[in-house]
Design an enzyme around this catalytic site. Structure first.
Site, PDB file in Angstrom:
ATOM      1  N   GLY A  71       0.823  -1.216   0.000  1.00 43.79           N
ATOM      2  CA  GLY A  71       0.000   0.000   0.000  1.00 43.79           C
ATOM      3  C   GLY A  71       0.852   1.259   0.000  1.00 43.79           C
ATOM      4  O   GLY A  71       0.529   2.243  -0.672  1.00 43.79           O
ATOM      5  N   THR A  72       1.940   1.229   0.742  1.00 41.46           N
ATOM      6  CA  THR A  72       2.813   2.407   0.826  1.00 41.46           C
ATOM      7  C   THR A  72       3.378   2.764  -0.542  1.00 41.46           C
ATOM      8  O   THR A  72       3.332   3.924  -0.960  1.00 41.46           O
ATOM      9  CB  THR A  72       3.957   2.134   1.830  1.00 41.46           C
ATOM     10  OG1 THR A  72       3.370   1.934   3.120  1.00 41.46           O
ATOM     11  CG2 THR A  72       4.947   3.275   1.881  1.00 41.46           C
ATOM     12  N   ASN A 151      -7.997   4.155   8.570  1.00 40.23           N
ATOM     13  CA  ASN A 151      -7.451   2.992   9.277  1.00 40.23           C
ATOM     14  C   ASN A 151      -7.528   3.116  10.792  1.00 40.23           C
ATOM     15  O   ASN A 151      -7.476   2.125  11.486  1.00 40.23           O
ATOM     16  CB  ASN A 151      -6.008   2.733   8.837  1.00 40.23           C
ATOM     17  CG  ASN A 151      -5.165   3.981   8.826  1.00 40.23           C
ATOM     18  OD1 ASN A 151      -5.494   4.965   8.160  1.00 40.23           O
ATOM     19  ND2 ASN A 151      -4.082   3.982   9.571  1.00 40.23           N
ATOM     20  N   GLN A 179      -7.869  -0.363   3.482  1.00 42.40           N
ATOM     21  CA  GLN A 179      -8.692  -0.898   4.576  1.00 42.40           C
ATOM     22  C   GLN A 179     -10.008  -1.512   4.103  1.00 42.40           C
ATOM     23  O   GLN A 179     -10.612  -2.296   4.835  1.00 42.40           O
ATOM     24  CB  GLN A 179      -8.972   0.195   5.616  1.00 42.40           C
ATOM     25  CG  GLN A 179      -7.760   0.560   6.467  1.00 42.40           C
ATOM     26  CD  GLN A 179      -7.361  -0.550   7.442  1.00 42.40           C
ATOM     27  OE1 GLN A 179      -8.176  -1.365   7.863  1.00 42.40           O
ATOM     28  NE2 GLN A 179      -6.089  -0.581   7.789  1.00 42.40           N
ATOM     29  N   SER A 199      -3.502  -3.386  -0.750  1.00 41.87           N
ATOM     30  CA  SER A 199      -2.388  -4.127  -0.158  1.00 41.87           C
ATOM     31  C   SER A 199      -2.863  -5.517   0.239  1.00 41.87           C
ATOM     32  O   SER A 199      -3.973  -5.667   0.749  1.00 41.87           O
ATOM     33  CB  SER A 199      -1.876  -3.371   1.069  1.00 41.87           C
ATOM     34  OG  SER A 199      -0.877  -4.133   1.713  1.00 41.87           O
ATOM     35  N   ALA A 200      -2.014  -6.541   0.028  1.00 45.34           N
ATOM     36  CA  ALA A 200      -2.449  -7.926   0.261  1.00 45.34           C
ATOM     37  C   ALA A 200      -2.555  -8.288   1.742  1.00 45.34           C
ATOM     38  O   ALA A 200      -3.441  -9.038   2.135  1.00 45.34           O
ATOM     39  CB  ALA A 200      -1.475  -8.892  -0.427  1.00 45.34           C
ATOM     40  N   HIS A 201      -1.666  -7.736   2.568  1.00 45.94           N
ATOM     41  CA  HIS A 201      -1.619  -8.249   3.952  1.00 45.94           C
ATOM     42  C   HIS A 201      -2.756  -7.757   4.841  1.00 45.94           C
ATOM     43  O   HIS A 201      -2.866  -8.158   5.992  1.00 45.94           O
ATOM     44  CB  HIS A 201      -0.247  -7.984   4.594  1.00 45.94           C
ATOM     45  CG  HIS A 201      -0.002  -6.576   5.043  1.00 45.94           C
ATOM     46  ND1 HIS A 201      -0.177  -6.179   6.345  1.00 45.94           N
ATOM     47  CD2 HIS A 201       0.415  -5.477   4.374  1.00 45.94           C
ATOM     48  CE1 HIS A 201       0.135  -4.889   6.470  1.00 45.94           C
ATOM     49  NE2 HIS A 201       0.504  -4.443   5.284  1.00 45.94           N
ATOM     50  N   THR A 237      12.139  -7.194 -10.751  1.00 42.26           N
ATOM     51  CA  THR A 237      11.609  -8.546 -10.952  1.00 42.26           C
ATOM     52  C   THR A 237      10.386  -8.757 -10.070  1.00 42.26           C
ATOM     53  O   THR A 237      10.387  -8.364  -8.901  1.00 42.26           O
ATOM     54  CB  THR A 237      12.703  -9.577 -10.603  1.00 42.26           C
ATOM     55  OG1 THR A 237      13.827  -9.321 -11.455  1.00 42.26           O
ATOM     56  CG2 THR A 237      12.213 -11.004 -10.804  1.00 42.26           C
ATOM     57  N   CYS A 325       1.620   2.273  12.661  1.00 38.28           N
ATOM     58  CA  CYS A 325       2.760   3.083  12.248  1.00 38.28           C
ATOM     59  C   CYS A 325       3.090   4.129  13.289  1.00 38.28           C
ATOM     60  O   CYS A 325       4.224   4.561  13.404  1.00 38.28           O
ATOM     61  CB  CYS A 325       2.458   3.780  10.929  1.00 38.28           C
ATOM     62  SG  CYS A 325       1.501   2.769   9.832  1.00 38.28           S
TER      63      CYS A 325
HETATM   64  C1  LIG Z   1      -1.756  -0.512   5.985  1.00 36.60           C
HETATM   65  C2  LIG Z   1      -2.144   0.684   5.224  1.00 36.60           C
HETATM   66  C3  LIG Z   1      -1.304   1.228   4.239  1.00 36.60           C
HETATM   67  C4  LIG Z   1       0.084   0.707   3.981  1.00 36.60           C
HETATM   68  O1  LIG Z   1       0.072  -0.541   3.343  1.00 36.60           O
HETATM   69  P1  LIG Z   1       1.411  -1.438   3.379  1.00 36.60           P
HETATM   70  O2  LIG Z   1       1.113  -2.561   2.446  1.00 36.60           O
HETATM   71  O3  LIG Z   1       1.561  -1.876   4.810  1.00 36.60           O
HETATM   72  O4  LIG Z   1       2.529  -0.580   2.933  1.00 36.60           O
HETATM   73  C5  LIG Z   1      -1.749   2.326   3.527  1.00 36.60           C
HETATM   74  N1  LIG Z   1      -2.959   2.862   3.764  1.00 36.60           N
HETATM   75  C6  LIG Z   1      -3.791   2.375   4.702  1.00 36.60           C
HETATM   76  C7  LIG Z   1      -5.122   3.010   4.904  1.00 36.60           C
HETATM   77  C8  LIG Z   1      -3.409   1.285   5.468  1.00 36.60           C
HETATM   78  O5  LIG Z   1      -4.237   0.815   6.408  1.00 36.60           O
END
Ligand SMILES: *Cc1c(COP(=O)(O)O)cnc(C)c1O
Length: 385
Positions: A71-72, A151, A179, A199-201, A237, A325
């Site tokens: 996401g970052t 978030n 989110q 973001s996947a996690h 890659t 964070c």
């Molecule tokens: C977690 C989060 C991110 C960052 O995503 P990462 O994959 O951890 O870099 C960005 N925006 C929001 C709203 C998030 O909750």
């Protein structure tokens, strides 16, 4: 001690099926997707399959998906990439005052480099007003970036309405949907999106992989320069196992049809009600119902949220104050400050976020333990009200 995890907004465990889908791609199918030979093709096919799954899920075309490291990176690419490629059209960007740090820090960087940024205020519940957006658009505005859901406090923004304002003015619209993606419907046409970060996690996929949706025809500079991967939009890659795992996580989310959210809402509301009833001088942050299905954010007068968090952690309950964070920086939450909360309520905040493995008994345990924890800290700090 049985541990209870209530920090799903910080990260989620990868689903077992996700891990299983990833495993063959570490050493069995190890080719570089950019290689012409059969080893490369196998890996490339897997990456393209994940791309199609993701695109289909949000109503996009596969070629509009750029895989990133999370996401970052997606947020950094959206902001800096649009800013650099559209400099000749203007240097003004509009965002909100409650964005994730990957947005606010990218904006701060752009401000140091000749761009001007408007940080829209939010109301007491965290909403940006469409009128406020209209008021700040100028001929120099090139991008509007507004998160889908916050978030920390879970507030769901009226994205479609605000994006349509941007569209009518010919301004690119980006949303950070990290989110909501996989938890609530996110669809690029009905929401009028030009750019979308995921973001996947945060949806039971692996860490270190994400994506940026870029609508066809959007003028954007790459963030990483090098090879021609991702149609020249993101060199390096591919993270093949990560991308495959991401695709699997999306498949699982699609099959679930947002049922997890429907299960979480009553639990979330029971937790909120329980806290407000049992803990003296507690209040809810954000909106009672227009919030993420798994988000609870409360403030307690006269206690440091950080102390509540540490005390709960000793009892096996994991939650957070604000965002993960900010855990290391310990500064007051910029989100809660933007709501206009008094400083003691900003300092006394606690975020509990529910997810796939949250059970009713765990909510019971928190409701049993939390009131005494807060009162004990209050008694030590001579709180009187
Ligand atoms: C977690 C989060 C991110 C960052 O995503 P990462 O994959 O951890 O870099 C960005 N925006 C929001 C709203 C998030 O909750």
């Amino acid at each position: 001690m049985k541990r209870i995890y209530l920090d799903y907004a910080a990260t989620t465990p990868a689903a077992p099926a996700v891990v299983e889908a990833m495993l063959p791609f570490f050493s069995g199918v190890f080719g570089n997707p950019s290689s012409t030979h059969a080893f490369g093709k196998e890996a490339r096919d897997a990456v393209e399959k994940a791309r199609e799954t993701l695109a289909h899920f949000i109503g996009a075309k596969p070629q509009e998906i750029v895989f990133t490291s999370g996401g970052t990176e997606s947020n950094n690419t959206a902001l800096k990439g649009i800013a650099l490629a559209n400099r000749n059209r203007g240097n003004h960007i509009i965002t909100s005052s409650i964005e994730h740090h990957s947005i606010t820090e990218s904006c701060a960087f752009l401000e140091k480099n000749g761009f001007s940024v408007t940080y829209l205020p939010v109301d007491r519940e965290g909403f940006v007003s469409p009128d406020e957006v209209r008021k700040h658009i100028s001929r120099k505005t090139i991008l509007l970036s507004l998160m889908h859901a916050n978030n920390e406090i879970g507030t769901l923004q009226p994205i479609a309405e605000i994006a349509s304002i941007a569209k009518a003015e010919g301004i690119y619209f980006h949303t950070d949907a990290v989110q909501t993606f996989g938890h609530l419907p996110v669809e690029v046409e009905s929401l009028h999106l030009d750019l979308l970060s995921v973001s996947a996690h945060k949806l039971y996929g692996p860490k270190g992989v994400g994506a940026l949706y870029v609508r066809s025809g959007t003028r954007i500079s790459p963030f990483l320069h090098g090879g021609t991967q991702e149609r020249g939009r993101r060199a390096s890659t591919h993270n093949v196992p990560g991308i495959v795992g991401f695709g699997k996580a999306v498949e699982i989310a699609r099959a679930d049809a947002f049922n997890e959210g429907k299960r979480l809402v009553p639990m979330r509301d029971r937790l909120i009600r329980g806290i407000l009833e049992r803990v003296r001088h507690a209040c809810l942050n954000g909106h009672p119902s227009k919030r993420l299905p798994g988000n609870v954010n409360v403030s307690f007068r006269g206690v440091e949220g950080e102390l509540v968090l540490l005390s709960l952690d000793k009892k096996g309950i994991a939650c957070s104050t604000g965002s993960a964070c900010s855990a290391e920086s310990t500064g007051p939450s910029h989100v809660l400050l933007a709501l206009g909360l008094p400083h003691d309520l900003v300092a006394g905040s606690l975020r509990l976020t529910l997810g796939k493995f949250t059970r009713e008994e765990e909510i019971d345990s928190v409701l049993e333990v939390l009131p005494a924890v807060v009162e004990e800290i209050r008694s030590l700090s001579f709180f009187e009200a």
